[in-house]
Design a protein around this motif. Structure first.
Motif, PDB file in Angstrom:
ATOM      1  N   LEU A  56       0.829  -1.202   0.000  1.00  0.00           N
ATOM      2  CA  LEU A  56       0.000   0.000   0.000  1.00  0.00           C
ATOM      3  C   LEU A  56       0.863   1.252   0.000  1.00  0.00           C
ATOM      4  O   LEU A  56       0.618   2.200  -0.772  1.00  0.00           O
ATOM      5  N   ALA A  57       1.893   1.232   0.833  1.00  0.00           N
ATOM      6  CA  ALA A  57       2.792   2.392   0.901  1.00  0.00           C
ATOM      7  C   ALA A  57       3.493   2.609  -0.432  1.00  0.00           C
ATOM      8  O   ALA A  57       3.634   3.743  -0.913  1.00  0.00           O
ATOM      9  N   LEU A  58       3.925   1.494  -1.028  1.00  0.00           N
ATOM     10  CA  LEU A  58       4.600   1.575  -2.322  1.00  0.00           C
ATOM     11  C   LEU A  58       3.665   2.127  -3.393  1.00  0.00           C
ATOM     12  O   LEU A  58       4.051   2.954  -4.227  1.00  0.00           O
ATOM     13  N   GLY A  59       2.403   1.658  -3.325  1.00  0.00           N
ATOM     14  CA  GLY A  59       1.416   2.145  -4.293  1.00  0.00           C
ATOM     15  C   GLY A  59       1.157   3.632  -4.144  1.00  0.00           C
ATOM     16  O   GLY A  59       1.041   4.363  -5.137  1.00  0.00           O
ATOM     17  N   ILE A  60       1.062   4.086  -2.897  1.00  0.00           N
ATOM     18  CA  ILE A  60       0.827   5.516  -2.652  1.00  0.00           C
ATOM     19  C   ILE A  60       1.999   6.347  -3.155  1.00  0.00           C
ATOM     20  O   ILE A  60       1.816   7.397  -3.793  1.00  0.00           O
ATOM     21  N   VAL A  61       3.214   5.854  -2.915  1.00  0.00           N
ATOM     22  CA  VAL A  61       4.401   6.573  -3.379  1.00  0.00           C
ATOM     23  C   VAL A  61       4.418   6.642  -4.913  1.00  0.00           C
ATOM     24  O   VAL A  61       4.676   7.690  -5.505  1.00  0.00           O
ATOM     25  N   ALA A  62       4.114   5.494  -5.557  1.00  0.00           N
ATOM     26  CA  ALA A  62       4.111   5.449  -7.024  1.00  0.00           C
ATOM     27  C   ALA A  62       3.066   6.396  -7.596  1.00  0.00           C
ATOM     28  O   ALA A  62       3.315   7.130  -8.565  1.00  0.00           O
ATOM     29  N   THR A  94       1.769   9.028  -6.138  1.00  0.00           N
ATOM     30  CA  THR A  94       2.190  10.410  -5.876  1.00  0.00           C
ATOM     31  C   THR A  94       3.218  10.871  -6.903  1.00  0.00           C
ATOM     32  O   THR A  94       3.133  11.988  -7.436  1.00  0.00           O
ATOM     33  N   LEU A  95       4.189  10.000  -7.190  1.00  0.00           N
ATOM     34  CA  LEU A  95       5.217  10.343  -8.183  1.00  0.00           C
ATOM     35  C   LEU A  95       4.594  10.533  -9.564  1.00  0.00           C
ATOM     36  O   LEU A  95       4.971  11.446 -10.316  1.00  0.00           O
ATOM     37  N   TYR A  96       3.614   9.664  -9.903  1.00  0.00           N
ATOM     38  CA  TYR A  96       2.939   9.786 -11.202  1.00  0.00           C
ATOM     39  C   TYR A  96       2.195  11.113 -11.302  1.00  0.00           C
ATOM     40  O   TYR A  96       2.279  11.817 -12.320  1.00  0.00           O
ATOM     41  N   VAL A  97       1.453  11.452 -10.245  1.00  0.00           N
ATOM     42  CA  VAL A  97       0.684  12.704 -10.247  1.00  0.00           C
ATOM     43  C   VAL A  97       1.616  13.906 -10.354  1.00  0.00           C
ATOM     44  O   VAL A  97       1.366  14.844 -11.127  1.00  0.00           O
ATOM     45  N   LEU A  98       2.708  13.876  -9.608  1.00  0.00           N
ATOM     46  CA  LEU A  98       3.662  14.984  -9.668  1.00  0.00           C
ATOM     47  C   LEU A  98       4.269  15.120 -11.061  1.00  0.00           C
ATOM     48  O   LEU A  98       4.437  16.234 -11.570  1.00  0.00           O
ATOM     49  N   GLN A  99       4.596  13.979 -11.690  1.00  0.00           N
ATOM     50  CA  GLN A  99       5.133  14.020 -13.042  1.00  0.00           C
ATOM     51  C   GLN A  99       4.090  14.527 -14.030  1.00  0.00           C
ATOM     52  O   GLN A  99       4.398  15.315 -14.930  1.00  0.00           O
ATOM     53  N   TRP A 100       2.836  14.071 -13.838  1.00  0.00           N
ATOM     54  CA  TRP A 100       1.753  14.527 -14.719  1.00  0.00           C
ATOM     55  C   TRP A 100       1.563  16.034 -14.604  1.00  0.00           C
ATOM     56  O   TRP A 100       1.414  16.735 -15.615  1.00  0.00           O
TER      57      TRP A 100
END
Length: 555
Positions: free
Chosen positions: A22-28, A30-36
């Motif tokens: 779950l933590a890994l998914g949230i981090v991924a 978050t990184l995707y949204v920031l990149q978007w």
């Protein structure tokens, strides 16, 4: 004991893994949204980098958030033009769009440098059948299909259609007479919608309807109205803002055959008609569908003559194998070129379908606007009536093509009606094929260009007293004495990608108005909305309230 311990350890590890996942998914995420967000903001900084004035965009909507609500898109464009000048940028989602009102730059885009702006903007959802019609086609395939369709709307072909138009107008006049007998005014926008749909159904779709009389019960009429009223819906907006939804909805539409009721009705009907007509080619039909079918199939002979020389077609005896192989290859290439130029059945159906969408609401708008303006300006209506009396004899009902083209003042009236109330206001747009220097502006590849027709037609510098209905603007004397820029009047667009059905639309409207005014006088009444107000469900202005007018029988 051992099993209990192992079970406890496994439960602990599974819980830990779940939390870790779950933590890994949230981090991924978050990184995707920031990149978007980073990419989106970079895309939405294009005009700032180019030094072009622009409307500050919303992260998701782009500049569309300022168009939401009850304000018309044309009103927003007018405000933007006043604030930012004749050239400025705005964003639809992340897509850059440039509005150009400078007439010389417009001529460059639509005419002079057409090859750099030959495409319309890419479809938001690449759905069937629109991807096969001249609105959706691009580059060389658009040119091929357009070259086949253009002869369909020639003067000679339109002469074949005028009989059907007259018959549908007979029905219109019958409805008007019925209301006269009951001393009731008419709602003209719905009536003209019924007329234009009846004409298009018979002239283009090879189906006979009575939408004028059966508006409340005709399923096809209701489906067509519904389609256009709800063409811009939440799904389209999602596709505009997020590419992933555009791809998803394209897949759903094409792979799962999910189309609207109106589209399914048309496609199914036209497939059947084409099959029937090919089985019995001896019977001749007078409609656009038949002309498209004949125009497509008649491309074979001219292209063969152009592509294959006599030496390629007939190889003399004794020719060596190499020469014979070259000749065979040349013939094969010619045949492939011919095949590419012919319309496929999908393209015939798609262009019949889009002709309905392009002609139904726009023609109804043009007729309604003209009737409304004539009712509001009785002196102009009387002058037009006198011209009709001069050229159309008493008791002579149906109009001929030749008679319509003698009516010069009717031409002026209709042209001025299209100027003051253009039926399509946000559809004349182009997509850049490559980076291009347009005047002092650098226009990057894949940028949409919008021509603001309403604002051009209401510019007081181009048209003094622009809100005044004055057909004399288009008189031969005015045309001779005034130098008017060719891009100052573009109700049907301009250049090679202008409206191909303009001759059909104008003929239909002129026949209807001429015959209506020859027998009736249009008047405003207490229910007439003055001034007209509009709404914009798509790219057209449509009346926001019923357009009620009286039609008084002439003695």
């Amino acid at each position: 004991m051992i099993l209990a311990t192992l079970s406890y350890i496994w439960s602990f590890l599974r819980l830990g893994m779940s939390r870790y996942t779950l933590a890994l998914g949230i981090v991924a995420l978050t990184l995707y949204v920031l990149q978007w967000v980073r990419v989106r903001r970079y895309e939405q900084s294009l005009f700032e980098r180019l030094g072009i004035p622009y409307i500050k965009p919303h992260l998701i909507h782009g500049s569309l958030h300022t168009m939401r609500g009850k304000t018309l898109a044309t009103d927003i464009l007018t405000e933007w033009l006043e604030k930012y000048g004749d050239v400025f940028g705005y964003y639809i989602g992340s897509k850059p769009n440039i509005v150009i009102k400078d007439l010389e730059l417009i001529r460059q885009v639509l005419v002079k440098d057409f090859n750099n702006f030959s495409n319309r903007p890419k479809l938001i959802i690449e759905a069937l059948p629109v991807i096969h019609c001249i609105v959706g086609l691009r580059d060389q395939r658009w040119k091929d299909v357009r070259s086949v369709l253009t002869p369909t709307f020639s003067m000679a072909k339109m002469k074949l259609m005028i009989g059907i138009m007259n018959e549908r107008v007979d029905e219109l006049l019958g409805i008007v007479s019925d209301h006269n007998a009951k001393e009731k005014p008419l709602e003209w926008y719905g009536l003209f919608q019924g007329l234009t749909l009846d004409v298009i159904c018979e002239c283009v779709l090879a189906m006979k309807r009575h939408c004028q009389r059966d508006q409340n019960d005709d399923m096809f009429f209701a489906a067509t109205r519904y389609f256009l009223k709800h063409a811009m819906n939440p799904a389209i907006h999602l596709a505009i803002y997020f590419d992933i939804f555009a791809k998803l909805f394209t897949f759903i539409s094409n792979q799962l055959a999910f189309s609207g009721r109106m589209t399914n009705m048309i496609v199914s009907h036209l497939k059947t008609v084409l099959e029937i007509r090919r089985k019995d080619s001896s019977k001749k039909y007078i409609d656009v569908l038949q002309l498209m079918l004949e125009a497509a199939e008649s491309q074979l002979e001219p292209d063969t003559k152009d592509s294959v020389s006599k030496s390629d077609v007939k190889v003399p005896n004794g020719t060596n194998a190499t020469h014979e192989h070259q000749s065979h290859t040349s013939q094969k290439s010619a045949r492939e070129g011919i095949k590419k130029k012919n319309l496929t059945d999908d393209e015939i159906i798609a262009n019949a379908w889009v002709f309905l969408l392009a002609g139904f609401e726009t023609s109804a708008n043009s007729l309604t606007s003209t009737a409304y303006l004539l009712a509001c300006y009785p002196d102009i209506q009387e002058k037009l009536y006198q011209e009709l009396c001069e050229h159309v004899e008493d008791g002579y009902e149906h109009m001929t093509y030749e008679t319509v083209h003698k009516l010069n003042y009717l031409d002026q009236v209709f042209a001025e009606s299209l100027r003051i109330l253009p039926p399509v206001v946000t559809f004349i747009s182009r997509d850049t094929n490559a980076d291009f220097q347009l005047g002092k502006y650098f226009i990057p590849n894949d940028t949409n260009i919008l021509i603001p027709v309403w604002q051009i037609h209401h510019d007081p510098k181009l048209w003094p007293e622009p809100e005044k209905f004055d057909p004399e603007r288009f008189s031969p004397e005015t045309k001779t004495s005034e130098t008017r820029h060719p891009m100052s009047y573009i109700p049907f667009g301009a250049g090679p990608r202008g409206c191909p059905g303009v001759r059909f639309a104008q003929l239909e409207a002129k026949v209807a108005i001429a015959r209506l005014l020859r027998t009736h006088r249009l008047e405003t009444c207490e229910q007439t909305p003055i001034p007209l107000t509009f709404e914009m469900p798509t790219v057209t202005h449509i009346p926001a309230k019923p357009v009620i007018l009286k039609a008084i029988r002439r003695e």
